[in-house]
Design an enzyme around this catalytic site. Structure first.
Site, PDB file in Angstrom:
ATOM      1  N   HIS A  60       6.555  19.541 -13.625  1.00 45.33           N
ATOM      2  CA  HIS A  60       7.328  18.463 -14.245  1.00 45.33           C
ATOM      3  C   HIS A  60       8.633  18.225 -13.481  1.00 45.33           C
ATOM      4  CE1 HIS A  60       8.441  15.626 -17.303  1.00 45.33           C
ATOM      5  NE2 HIS A  60       9.524  16.313 -17.647  1.00 45.33           N
ATOM      6  N   TYR A 114       5.018  14.963 -21.916  1.00 42.18           N
ATOM      7  CA  TYR A 114       4.469  14.769 -20.571  1.00 42.18           C
ATOM      8  C   TYR A 114       3.590  13.529 -20.430  1.00 42.18           C
ATOM      9  CZ  TYR A 114       6.168  19.526 -20.400  1.00 42.18           C
ATOM     10  OH  TYR A 114       6.964  20.644 -20.500  1.00 42.18           O
ATOM     11  N   ALA A 115       3.830  12.506 -21.228  1.00 38.64           N
ATOM     12  CA  ALA A 115       3.075  11.251 -21.123  1.00 38.64           C
ATOM     13  C   ALA A 115       3.731  10.377 -20.056  1.00 38.64           C
ATOM     14  CB  ALA A 115       3.017  10.546 -22.471  1.00 38.64           C
ATOM     15  N   ASN A 116       3.561  10.810 -18.809  1.00 49.91           N
ATOM     16  CA  ASN A 116       4.148  10.139 -17.656  1.00 49.91           C
ATOM     17  C   ASN A 116       3.142  10.165 -16.515  1.00 49.91           C
ATOM     18  OD1 ASN A 116       6.975  10.115 -18.816  1.00 49.91           O
ATOM     19  ND2 ASN A 116       6.628  12.321 -18.692  1.00 49.91           N
ATOM     20  N   HIS A 170       0.838  -1.198   0.000  1.00 53.12           N
ATOM     21  CA  HIS A 170       0.000   0.000   0.000  1.00 53.12           C
ATOM     22  C   HIS A 170       0.879   1.257   0.000  1.00 53.12           C
ATOM     23  CE1 HIS A 170      -3.157   2.652   2.118  1.00 53.12           C
ATOM     24  NE2 HIS A 170      -3.403   2.615   0.819  1.00 53.12           N
ATOM     25  N   ASP A 214       7.010   8.038 -20.795  1.00 55.67           N
ATOM     26  CA  ASP A 214       7.317   8.137 -22.218  1.00 55.67           C
ATOM     27  C   ASP A 214       8.795   7.786 -22.414  1.00 55.67           C
ATOM     28  OD1 ASP A 214       8.862  10.498 -21.664  1.00 55.67           O
ATOM     29  OD2 ASP A 214       7.125  11.781 -22.037  1.00 55.67           O
TER      30      ASP A 214
END
Length: 129
Positions: A96, A118-120, A20, A28
């Site tokens: 970021h 920013y594909a994270n 947990h 990316d």
């Protein structure tokens, strides 16, 4: 051989070992991976596999309690943001630069072939009970 779920043995093991609040990152192909953080590199070529596909498949096999995203995704990458929003869990947004700092605490970073800005996402593990 497994019949259902993720076939990648490294990802399956990481998910099974999560406790947990542990975190993993789906990234990316350009996100820097900090020294000391485990990496599972799925990138085959630009765009393959996609961020959207990896998020969908991993989240289907993981108890996700919350996600963390870079604020910049809102303006720069609505497609990636929409994929994460479909998880229907609380979202936290940070710069970021702050996002990159948080990746240092992840159990693993899964690198996709995604080549859009920013594909994270940081996935925070929940519990199944």
């Amino acid at each position: 051989m497994k019949r259902h779920g993720i076939l990648n043995s490294q990802i399956s093991k990481v998910l099974a070992d999560l406790g947990h609040t542990d975190t993993i990152v789906i990234a990316d192909c350009g996100l820097p991976i900090p020294a000391g953080v485990a990496r599972i590199d799925l990138a085959l070529e630009l765009g393959t596999p996609s961020f959207v596909d990896v998020v969908r498949i991993v989240a289907d096999d993981m108890a996700v309690e919350q996600v963390t995203l870079a604020t910049e995704i809102k303006a720069a990458n609505p497609v990636a943001l929409e994929a994460v929003m479909k998880l229907d869990v609380p979202q936290d947004y940070v710069s970021h630069e702050a996002f990159k700092e948080l990746t240092k605490q992840a159990k693993v970073i899964i690198r996709t072939g995604e080549a859009t800005p920013y594909a994270n996402v940081i996935l925070h593990a929940g519990v199944i009970f």
